[in-house]
Design a protein around this motif. Structure first.
Motif, short mmCIF file in Angstrom:
data_model
loop_
_atom_site.label_atom_id
_atom_site.label_comp_id
_atom_site.label_asym_id
_atom_site.label_seq_id
_atom_site.Cartn_x
_atom_site.Cartn_y
_atom_site.Cartn_z
N ALA A 390 40.35 -32.07 -31.16
CA ALA A 390 39.40 -31.19 -30.50
C ALA A 390 40.05 -30.58 -29.27
O ALA A 390 41.06 -31.11 -28.75
CB ALA A 390 38.13 -31.95 -30.10
N VAL A 391 39.49 -29.48 -28.79
CA VAL A 391 40.00 -28.79 -27.61
C VAL A 391 38.89 -28.75 -26.57
O VAL A 391 37.74 -28.40 -26.87
CB VAL A 391 40.45 -27.35 -27.95
N VAL A 392 39.24 -29.13 -25.33
CA VAL A 392 38.31 -29.05 -24.20
C VAL A 392 38.86 -28.04 -23.21
O VAL A 392 40.03 -28.13 -22.81
CB VAL A 392 38.11 -30.42 -23.53
N ILE A 393 38.02 -27.08 -22.78
CA ILE A 393 38.42 -26.03 -21.86
C ILE A 393 37.76 -26.27 -20.51
O ILE A 393 36.57 -26.59 -20.42
CB ILE A 393 38.00 -24.64 -22.38
N GLN A 394 38.52 -26.14 -19.45
CA GLN A 394 38.03 -26.25 -18.09
C GLN A 394 38.82 -25.28 -17.22
O GLN A 394 40.07 -25.31 -17.28
CB GLN A 394 38.20 -27.68 -17.56
N ALA A 395 38.19 -24.40 -16.49
CA ALA A 395 36.77 -24.20 -16.26
C ALA A 395 36.13 -23.54 -17.48
O ALA A 395 36.80 -22.89 -18.29
CB ALA A 395 36.57 -23.31 -15.04
#
Length: 625
Positions: A390-395
């Motif tokens: 999975a990919v988590v984007i921040q901001a």
């Protein structure tokens, strides 16, 4: 971000742009880009060309303002300095609203400049005076309104325009036409204010709910020094001493330009004398130095006061981009006075300013100053992520830029929209990702929203690092949540190499060909990423073992070795704690020597102090450029 909103229906762009809740910028630029991409397509070149075209047009109003303030030569020099200014060139190439808003705002200032020049002494430079028509005010209304509906910080230009009108009235208050022209100009600015009122209300409400208060004028000295350096030459990676000299020369020339306007004003306006034949350029506007000083000082003073409401008013140099044309005008005026006084001095000054700009300009395209490399970041994750990752984007808002280029099957999450100050804020969203083999954390512009780096810290405290890389403006970290799989993945070639009590079941690596140098992801060296799967068939070793990977040529010479990290799998779960027949995934980044010659090299896996060796595969070094 811009392409996402430009792709929405025009009505939705208008609605979102007026409320400023889903996006913090007004709608006009997105509406223009919406029409532009409908004509020329949504490709990167087409998207960027709109801002570049509007930015290039800024030389026209700057020339007009410069001519009003210091004569034709001052206008030409200011326009030339603006056209080559590295800071403005940078933002002209961005698919954002900052440079278009600057051009629109300059049109507004030009209209006000033409209007106030008609209030002045009728014997001064009469061939350039504007007839008693209202087109300058129409230009001012259109320019300022377009600027405000493109970029909110353009509102700082309204006090400047008001001050110019008030100053022109005061200097000519005994003339019969002065009150009428003043009140007509004031009415034009009132129209702009009324048109801006809905957007201003939304901006005030949104900033009040999200801003962190600071102190008035806190740190203004260092801030202004930094702005002067960046506005003069951009980001050329020069030494501190060189940048200091740049600021001194730019500041000194600006002061000279302001002072020259004061001298002319005192000489010709205060005394109300007929204009003799003179070698000095005669402005159309009274006290041009004072007008430029107001342009520079009023926005800075207003920004300093607004720090009490929002401490980030000066956080980014682009926020006050509209000050750069004012600086170019002061430099142009200073060079014009120098040129008329001594042509040699003016030529030297012009050569210094143009030389500094031309030498600094290539730094805009240097690896250190690249814009956020979203295309490359998306390709990296797409290449390295597994099917159950999975990919988590921040901001959260940068997910639009990432997803423009990312075409992998992995789901993309962006769960954090508020400022993170408590570790408990990240627990529930991130615990929900436990079913994925790995999570790829992609971060950009997140420092203000996550000052303690709580999201990366949460993953780092629980899972081993797969790899980390830092393309321009972005940080990518991979975390192996499933680093203790139940079986060897089916797509991993089997090796079954013995290392005393350990056994290497198999390994994968990528890429299989690369350059030894890399100026994008991890300068200056290229990396080969290796994933190995280990087990201990019987009793685990009594002492911890830390395998490594080397890049070896045919003669046995080592040209690269895996980086030692304290947060990799064998450090988080040491070999002495392994259970019998347990499988562990370990990831390695092999860092190449930047001068590695062309050729074919073996990836050799070893365990220092333990008998055994295995070849994971062969890698081709294809270029040394």
């Amino acid at each position: 971000m811009s392409t996402f909103w430009a792709a929405q229906p025009a009505s939705e762009i208008w609605r979102v742009g007026l409320t400023l809740t889903q996006d913090k910028h007004p709608p006009l630029y997105y509406l223009l880009l919406h029409g532009w991409t409908a004509l020329f397509g949504p490709g990167d070149f087409a998207v960027r060309s709109l801002g570049a075209l509007i930015g290039a047009l800024a030389v026209l109003p700057v020339y007009g303002i410069g001519r009003q303030l210091g004569g034709r030569r001052a206008g030409v020099m200011a326009a030339l300095l603006l056209a080559l200014n590295p800071f403005l060139v940078w933002y002209s190439q961005e698919a954002r609203m900052f440079m278009p808003a600057t051009t629109f705002g300059l049109c507004g200032v030009l209209g006000i400049g033409y209007w106030v020049s008609g209030i002045g002494h009728p014997r001064l430079n009469t061939q350039y005076l504007i007839p008693d028509t209202y087109w300058p005010l129409l230009l001012a209304i259109a320019g300022f309104t377009a600027a405000l509906y493109t970029y909110l910080f353009s509102a700082f230009l309204l006090p400047v325009a008001g001050a110019w009108l008030a100053l022109a009235w005061w200097l000519n208050r005994r003339k019969p036409e002065a009150p009428r022209r003043f009140w007509t100009g004031a009415a034009a600015l009132a129209v702009v204010g009324l048109l801006f009122l809905p957007l201003a209300r939304s901006a005030w409400l949104v900033s009040g709910g999200e801003a962190t208060p600071g102190r008035a004028f806190a740190g203004m000295g260092p801030t202004l020094w930094r702005l002067l350096q960046v506005y003069a030459v951009g980001w050329p990676r020069w030494s501190g001493r060189t940048m200091t000299w740049v600021a001194i020369i730019a500041g000194g020339l600006g002061v000279f330009g302001l002072a020259g306007g004061w001298v002319l004003g005192i000489r010709y306006w205060w005394r109300q004398c007929p204009i003799p034949d003179t070698q000095y350029p005669i402005p159309n506007i009274q006290y041009p130095g004072l007008h430029l000083a107001l342009w520079l000082l009023l926005p800075i003073l207003a920004g300093g006061l607004l720090l009490t409401r929002d401490r980030t008013v000066f956080a980014e140099t682009r926020y006050f981009i509209f000050l750069v044309p004012a600086l170019c005008l002061t430099w142009g005026a200073g060079l014009a006075w120098l040129w008329q006084w001594r042509r040699l001095a003016g030529g030297i000054g012009l050569a210094l300013m143009l030389g500094a700009a031309l030498v600094a300009l290539p730094a805009n395209w240097s690896p250190q100053n690249r814009r956020e490399a979203w295309r490359e970041a998306a390709a990296f994750v797409q290449t390295h992520a597994g099917p159950n990752d999975a990919v988590v984007i921040q901001a959260d808002y940068v997910h639009l830029a990432f997803e423009r280029y990312f075409h992998g099957p992995q789901p993309v999450f962006y769960p954090f929209t508020d400022r993170l100050t408590d570790p408990a804020q990240v627990d529930a969203p991130l615990e929900g990702l436990a079913g994925y083999d790995a999570v790829w954390l992609v971060q950009s512009h997140h420092q203000e929203l996550d000052p303690g780096n709580l999201v990366a810290g949460w993953f780092g405290a629980r899972y081993p690092l797969i790899t980390e890389t830092y393309p321009a403006g972005i940080a990518i970290h991979g975390f192996a949540q499933g680093y203790r799989p139940s079986a060897l993945p089916a797509d991993v070639p089997r090796l079954d190499a013995a290392f005393d009590n350990l056994r290497l079941l198999g390994c994968t690596y990528q890429p299989d060909a690369l350059s030894p140098r890399d100026d994008l992801f991890h300068p200056p060296s290229g990396w080969v990423h290796v994933t190995a799967y280990w087990t201990s068939p019987g009793q685990p070793p009594a002492a911890d073992i830390f395998p490594l990977v080397r890049l070896v040529d045919a003669a046995g010479q080592v040209w690269g070795q895996s980086l030692e990290r304290g947060n990799d799998a064998v450090h988080i779960w040491p070999t002495s704690r392994w259970l019998p027949n347990e499988i562990l995934r370990a990831d390695y980044d092999v860092n190449l020597n930047p001068i590695t010659p062309r050729g074919t090299y073996r990836l050799v896996i070893e365990a220092p102090g333990v008998a055994g060796q295995a070849v994971c595969g062969e890698v081709g070094v294809v270029s040394n450029e």
